[in-house]
Scaffold this motif. Structure first.
Motif, short mmCIF file in Angstrom:
data_model
loop_
_atom_site.label_atom_id
_atom_site.label_comp_id
_atom_site.label_asym_id
_atom_site.label_seq_id
_atom_site.Cartn_x
_atom_site.Cartn_y
_atom_site.Cartn_z
N ASN A 143 -11.61 36.64 30.07
CA ASN A 143 -12.91 36.02 30.38
C ASN A 143 -13.98 37.10 30.53
N LEU A 144 -13.61 38.18 31.23
CA LEU A 144 -14.58 39.28 31.42
C LEU A 144 -14.84 40.01 30.11
N ALA A 145 -13.77 40.27 29.36
CA ALA A 145 -13.93 41.02 28.11
C ALA A 145 -14.79 40.27 27.11
N THR A 146 -14.78 38.92 27.19
CA THR A 146 -15.62 38.13 26.27
C THR A 146 -16.89 37.61 26.96
N ASN A 147 -17.05 37.93 28.24
CA ASN A 147 -18.15 37.33 29.02
C ASN A 147 -18.20 35.82 28.77
N ALA A 148 -17.08 35.16 29.03
CA ALA A 148 -16.96 33.74 28.71
C ALA A 148 -18.01 32.91 29.46
N GLY A 149 -18.38 31.79 28.82
CA GLY A 149 -19.37 30.90 29.42
C GLY A 149 -18.70 29.70 30.06
N GLY A 150 -18.55 28.61 29.29
CA GLY A 150 -17.90 27.42 29.82
C GLY A 150 -18.91 26.39 30.29
N THR A 151 -18.44 25.49 31.14
CA THR A 151 -19.22 24.28 31.42
C THR A 151 -20.02 24.32 32.72
N GLN A 152 -20.01 25.44 33.43
CA GLN A 152 -20.75 25.49 34.71
C GLN A 152 -21.85 26.55 34.68
N VAL A 153 -22.15 27.03 33.48
CA VAL A 153 -23.05 28.18 33.36
C VAL A 153 -24.45 27.88 33.88
N LEU A 154 -24.92 26.65 33.65
CA LEU A 154 -26.32 26.39 34.01
C LEU A 154 -26.54 26.49 35.51
N ARG A 155 -25.48 26.38 36.32
CA ARG A 155 -25.63 26.57 37.77
C ARG A 155 -25.14 27.95 38.23
N TYR A 156 -23.99 28.42 37.67
CA TYR A 156 -23.36 29.63 38.22
C TYR A 156 -23.41 30.84 37.29
N GLY A 157 -23.86 30.66 36.07
CA GLY A 157 -23.96 31.80 35.15
C GLY A 157 -22.67 32.04 34.37
N ASN A 158 -22.73 33.04 33.50
CA ASN A 158 -21.57 33.44 32.69
C ASN A 158 -20.60 34.26 33.55
N THR A 159 -19.46 34.65 32.97
CA THR A 159 -18.49 35.43 33.75
C THR A 159 -19.15 36.70 34.31
N ARG A 160 -20.03 37.29 33.54
CA ARG A 160 -20.76 38.49 34.00
C ARG A 160 -21.44 38.25 35.35
N ASP A 161 -22.04 37.08 35.48
CA ASP A 161 -22.78 36.77 36.71
C ASP A 161 -21.85 36.55 37.90
N LEU A 162 -20.58 36.34 37.61
CA LEU A 162 -19.62 36.07 38.69
C LEU A 162 -18.86 37.32 39.11
N CYS A 163 -19.14 38.45 38.45
CA CYS A 163 -18.35 39.66 38.69
C CYS A 163 -19.16 40.69 39.48
N LEU A 164 -18.54 41.23 40.50
CA LEU A 164 -19.20 42.28 41.30
C LEU A 164 -18.62 43.66 41.04
#
Ligand code: FAD
Ligand code: 2HG
Ligand code: ZN
Length: 470
Positions: A143-164
């Motif tokens: 998921n990180l290597a592809t910066n996966a999106g999916g069905t919750q992006v409009l509220r929580y962002g892509n995998t990039r936005d979820l990674c610290l």
């Protein structure tokens, strides 16, 4: 016998260096677009073992193909047919290392399956919001290597936005420990963001610190029939206005895509099927209560019916009904696979321009490609469509792909450029789009990407030929 194989056995254990038997699960991609042949499939169990494998392969000049769940869509995680590449499978790095509820973070190894992470977060009273139909087998590293999106992006962002933070094994076999749980850190270049979305070409992700969120109090799902793509965009605007940050999902599905689910999965009921050219799935996540969420949804749908941007709608009464609605959406890729080989696009366009893009591009493809069947669905809330093309009915699908894929891609991607979009919003470049990228990305951007690749992987051993040709 290649001496590297013995060295790899000594590094990770002979049982975890696979060379014989049926390796097709590692060598064939999910879409069956490529059947490769590896030198070996190596399955290290720790970060130190990953680093040892990389050092050995670097010493031998042997290319490495990192692999998680092998659900990628662009042939980036499987070997070519040379028999020279080592598949480095991260599946045994599957531990949740730590959860910090106070900091709303969880640190996991790269091979943790997404669904397991979602479940562990939920068991601890938190939400890990990344969600996609491959979640039962894709991994957080993939998921990180592809910066996966999916069905919750409009509220929580892509995998990039979820990674610290990340832990990465470099092309030299060093370990970069960047497992920070900080939300603010301006100490120089952002190495984390360089590795995210790099599709295994810059480093091997071995662990990550990811964000958690409070669980919503209530989550409701609705399904609406909409008369056109323009109406779907109007409905999106209304939903954003009525639900604000509660709008966590907004997926559009064309009738042909829904028809494939009805055809190949007759046990799945497709609601409001055939009434209008498109249906929309909406999700409302509420921090107050279920009655509050339901009332909000009802007001939204009343406004939509009055406006005419929806002609009919249903709201799921319970979790089972909500699951059933999501099941329809999530099964479209599988139904498409069952229909046969196909051409996939994961494009993004500014939301406001999507209706015009579809009207023009639908007409163009129908004019230019005899018998073309358009499978259009996707994450409309993010401006991201799976504008896919199925080979003509009863035709020779492999021949269609051989003869028409390049042309179909050019027609679609030229339209994407005309509408200021991107040729890949989600799935990445892999090998399938590597020859197209130079036509749609600026020479300056490609030059910078090559400089980064050469600096981090001067031997070009990490997933060579994927994303970029040097
Ligand atoms: P893999 O397929 O194994 O690998 C993908 C890429 O990442 C390859 O280039 C590989 O070399 C690299 N890689 C894998 N692990 C590592 C690692 N640890 N370090 C460095 N590089 C690594 N994608 C979306 O964005 N949104 C969707 O909604 C979506 N839905 C899907 C639905 C289905 C049914 C399927 C089959 C796929 C879907 N995908 C979607 C595509 C896919 O990108 C995701 O499933 C997922 O992110 C890939 O994870 P994986 O573990 O399977 O990675
Ligand atoms: C999805 O949104 C995935 O379901 C796959 O990104 C899309 O199959 C596709 O084209
Ligand atoms: Zn998608």
């Amino acid at each position: 016998m290649n001496p590297l194989l013995d060295q790899l056995r000594a590094a990770v254990g002979a049982a975890y260096v696979l060379v014989d038997g049926d390796l097709s699960a590692y060598e064939t991609d999910w879409r069956q677009r490529s059947k490769g042949k590896s030198l070996a499939v190596v399955r290290p169990g720790t970060t130190a073992e990953v680093a040892a494998v990389v050092r050995l392969c670097a010493g031998a000049g042997t290319p490495i193909v990192p692999q998680g769940g092998n659900t990628g869509m662009v042939v980036g995680s499987t070997p070519d047919d040379s028999g020279r590449e080592v598949v480095l499978s991260l599946g045994r790095l599957n531990r949740v290392r730590a959860m910090d509820g106070g900091n709303l973070t969880v640190t996991v190894e790269a091979g943790v399956v997404l669904q397991n992470l979602q479940q562990q977060a939920q068991d601890a009273g938190f939400l890990f919001p990344l969600s996609l139909a491959a979640e039962g087998s894709c991994t957080i590293g993939g998921n990180l290597a592809t910066n996966a999106g999916g069905t919750q992006v409009l509220r929580y962002g892509n995998t990039r936005d979820l990674c610290l933070g990340l832990e990465v094994v470099t092309a030299q076999g060093e370990v970069w420990d960047g497992l920070s749980g900080l939300r603010k850190d301006n100490t120089g270049y952002d190495l984390r963001d360089l590795f995210i979305g790099s599709e295994g070409t810059l480093g091997i992700i071995t662990a990550a610190t990811m964000k958690l969120y409070p669980l919503p109090v209530a989550t409701l799902t609705a399904w609406a029939a909409v008369p056109s793509m323009e109406a779907a965009v109007t409905l999106l605007g209304l939903a954003q206005h009525h639900l604000g940050a509660g709008l966590t999902g907004f997926e559009v599905m064309g009738q042909f895509a829904l028809g494939l689910v009805a055809k190949h999965m007759p046990q799945i009921r497709v609601p409001l099927y055939g009434q209008t050219p498109y249906c929309v799935l909406l999700e409302n996540s509420d921090q107050e209560s279920e009655p509050h969420a339901r009332e909000q949804f009802e007001r939204l749908l009343e406004a939509a019916l009055e406006d005419g941007c929806a002609t009919d709608a249903v709201v799921a009464e319970n979790i089972a009904q909500a699951r059933a609605l999501w099941q329809v959406r999530e099964n479209i890729p599988l139904a498409q696979a069952q229909e046969g080989l196909n051409i996939k696009h994961d494009i993004s366009i500014p939301v406001s321009r999507i209706p015009a893009f579809c009207a023009e591009t639908d007409a163009l493809l129908q004019r230019e490609i005899a018998g073309v069947r358009l499978v259009n669905f996707g994450h409309l809330g993010d401006g991201n469509l799976h504008y896919n093309v199925q080979a003509p009915a009863d035709g020779d699908a492999p021949a269609f792909l051989r003869e028409q894929e390049a042309r179909v891609n050019t027609l679609v991607f030229d339209q994407v450029r005309k509408f200021d979009g991107s040729i890949s919003a989600e799935h990445g470049i892999g090998t399938l789009k590597v020859d197209k990228l130079p036509h749609y990305k600026s020479a300056v951007a490609l030059g910078l990407m090559r400089s980064v690749k050469r600096a981090l992987d001067p031997q070009n051993i990490l997933n060579p030929g994927r994303v970029l040709k040097l």
